[in-house]
Design a protein around this motif. Structure first.
Motif, PDB file in Angstrom:
ATOM      1  N   ASN A  13       0.840  -1.196   0.000  1.00 59.92           N
ATOM      2  CA  ASN A  13       0.000   0.000   0.000  1.00 59.92           C
ATOM      3  C   ASN A  13       0.873   1.243   0.000  1.00 59.92           C
ATOM      4  OD1 ASN A  13      -2.946  -1.027   0.810  1.00 59.92           O
ATOM      5  ND2 ASN A  13      -1.421  -2.222   1.913  1.00 59.92           N
ATOM      6  N   HIS A  56       1.173   1.249  10.549  1.00 52.55           N
ATOM      7  CA  HIS A  56       1.525   0.142  11.444  1.00 52.55           C
ATOM      8  C   HIS A  56       2.570  -0.734  10.781  1.00 52.55           C
ATOM      9  CE1 HIS A  56      -1.504  -1.568   8.794  1.00 52.55           C
ATOM     10  NE2 HIS A  56      -1.325  -2.780   9.281  1.00 52.55           N
ATOM     11  N   ASP A  60       2.855  -4.978   4.375  1.00 54.24           N
ATOM     12  CA  ASP A  60       2.232  -4.291   3.234  1.00 54.24           C
ATOM     13  C   ASP A  60       2.138  -2.781   3.451  1.00 54.24           C
ATOM     14  OD1 ASP A  60       0.378  -5.273   5.220  1.00 54.24           O
ATOM     15  OD2 ASP A  60      -1.306  -4.762   3.916  1.00 54.24           O
ATOM     16  N   HIS A  61       2.548  -2.303   4.650  1.00 45.48           N
ATOM     17  CA  HIS A  61       2.528  -0.866   4.954  1.00 45.48           C
ATOM     18  C   HIS A  61       3.918  -0.324   5.301  1.00 45.48           C
ATOM     19  CE1 HIS A  61      -1.874  -0.902   4.985  1.00 45.48           C
ATOM     20  NE2 HIS A  61      -1.672  -2.152   5.356  1.00 45.48           N
ATOM     21  N   ASP A 140      -6.760  -0.417   7.454  1.00 43.73           N
ATOM     22  CA  ASP A 140      -6.630  -1.655   8.222  1.00 43.73           C
ATOM     23  C   ASP A 140      -7.297  -1.476   9.575  1.00 43.73           C
ATOM     24  OD1 ASP A 140      -4.353  -1.619   6.291  1.00 43.73           O
ATOM     25  OD2 ASP A 140      -3.962  -3.598   7.152  1.00 43.73           O
ATOM     26  N   HIS A 188      -9.672  -7.293   9.699  1.00 41.83           N
ATOM     27  CA  HIS A 188      -9.968  -6.413   8.573  1.00 41.83           C
ATOM     28  C   HIS A 188     -11.472  -6.261   8.360  1.00 41.83           C
ATOM     29  CE1 HIS A 188      -5.836  -6.079   7.087  1.00 41.83           C
ATOM     30  NE2 HIS A 188      -5.682  -7.330   7.484  1.00 41.83           N
ATOM     31  N   HIS A 213      -7.793  -1.627  -0.152  1.00 39.15           N
ATOM     32  CA  HIS A 213      -7.265  -2.818   0.528  1.00 39.15           C
ATOM     33  C   HIS A 213      -8.155  -4.040   0.274  1.00 39.15           C
ATOM     34  CE1 HIS A 213      -4.731  -4.965   3.300  1.00 39.15           C
ATOM     35  NE2 HIS A 213      -4.178  -3.880   3.795  1.00 39.15           N
TER      36      HIS A 213
END
Ligand code: ZN
Ligand code: ZN
Length: 253
Positions: A13, A56, A60-61, A140, A188, A213
């Motif tokens: 992301n 966080h 993926d972040h 998220d 999620h 997402h």
């Protein structure tokens, strides 16, 4: 103010917000070369960014943040809990600690962090403002809270997680433990819960709504859009969807 996504989903992301001469990236889950290419696709270079705000520590972040920030000497903004996950050699001079309840500014952009229920050490999401308009992003979170809805109410633009369709998740191939984690209160948002969240907000100023997402395994763009349009009673064509490969193009708020 305008915003774009470089890609959204469990493989990475990144979102960019621009106001005046300031551009801020939110999260970076892509490798450095990939991030550079994705930035070029929206007309930006790494040096155009005034900072990276991080939500966080999930890969993926946070996965691409450290290398990117070190390579281009970009400031990063993280909660203390997320900072624990930075590599030990990450330069302290680039780290700005975010208090999850305290707004701060990066150049022309006002940044409001807020805590969310998610299975990370100190996860936050963000509202970005320029004094006239506000963009709220939640990618998220396992469930909504009164505080989340307070922060997102009155926004002019929203990017909201629509992770899965609950039926697709539950009948799909994931092991039961993973299904429970994803659907749990610290996992999620599914399409219906995301739609209920947005329905609960003050939407009187809302001009942009983008579903983000989305799980490539457990969701389909049309299901997310159907859930939102059904809950909000709006045209399906009005609702955007962020993709893993391309995110979405610049939107002027
Ligand atoms: Zn996460
Ligand atoms: Zn994620």
């Amino acid at each position: 103010m305008r915003f774009t996504s470089l890609g959204s989903g469990s493989a990475g992301n990144a979102l960019v917000v621009e106001s005046g001469r300031t551009r801020v990236m939110m999260d970076c889950g892509f490798a450095t070369a990939d991030t550079k290419a994705r930035l070029e696709r929206v007309g930006l270079r790494a040096h155009d960014l005034a900072g990276v705000v991080v939500t966080h520590e999930h890969d993926d972040h946070l996965g691409g943040v450290a290398r990117f920030a070190m390579k281009y000497a970009v400031n990063i903004f993280v909660t203390r809990g997320t900072a624990c996950w930075l590599p030990p050699d990450f330069p302290a001079v680039l780290v700005h600690i975010v208090d999850s309840h305290t707004p701060f500014a990066i150049g022309d952009i006002a940044v409001e962090p807020f805590p969310v229920p998610h299975d990370a050490r100190e996860p936050v999401q963000y509202v970005f403002g320029d004094g006239a308009v506000r963009l709220g992003v939640v990618t998220d979170l396992g469930c909504s809270t009164h505080h989340v809805e307070e922060k997102l109410s009155g926004c002019h633009a929203l990017v909201v997680e629509c992770n899965h369709d609950l039926d697709m998740l539950m009948s799909g191939p994931y092991p039961i433990g993973l299904k429970k984690r994803i659907a749990g209160r610290f996992g999620h948002l599914d399409n219906a819960t995301a739609a209920a969240l947005v329905k609960n907000l003050d939407r009187s100023r809302l001009r942009h709504l983008v579903c983000a997402h989305l799980s490539e395994q457990n969701n389909k763009p049309e299901l997310a859009v159907d859930a939102m349009a059904g809950a909000l009673g709006c045209e399906r064509s009005w609702i955007g969807v962020a993709t893993q490969s391309d995110g979405f193009a610049w939107r002027d708020v």
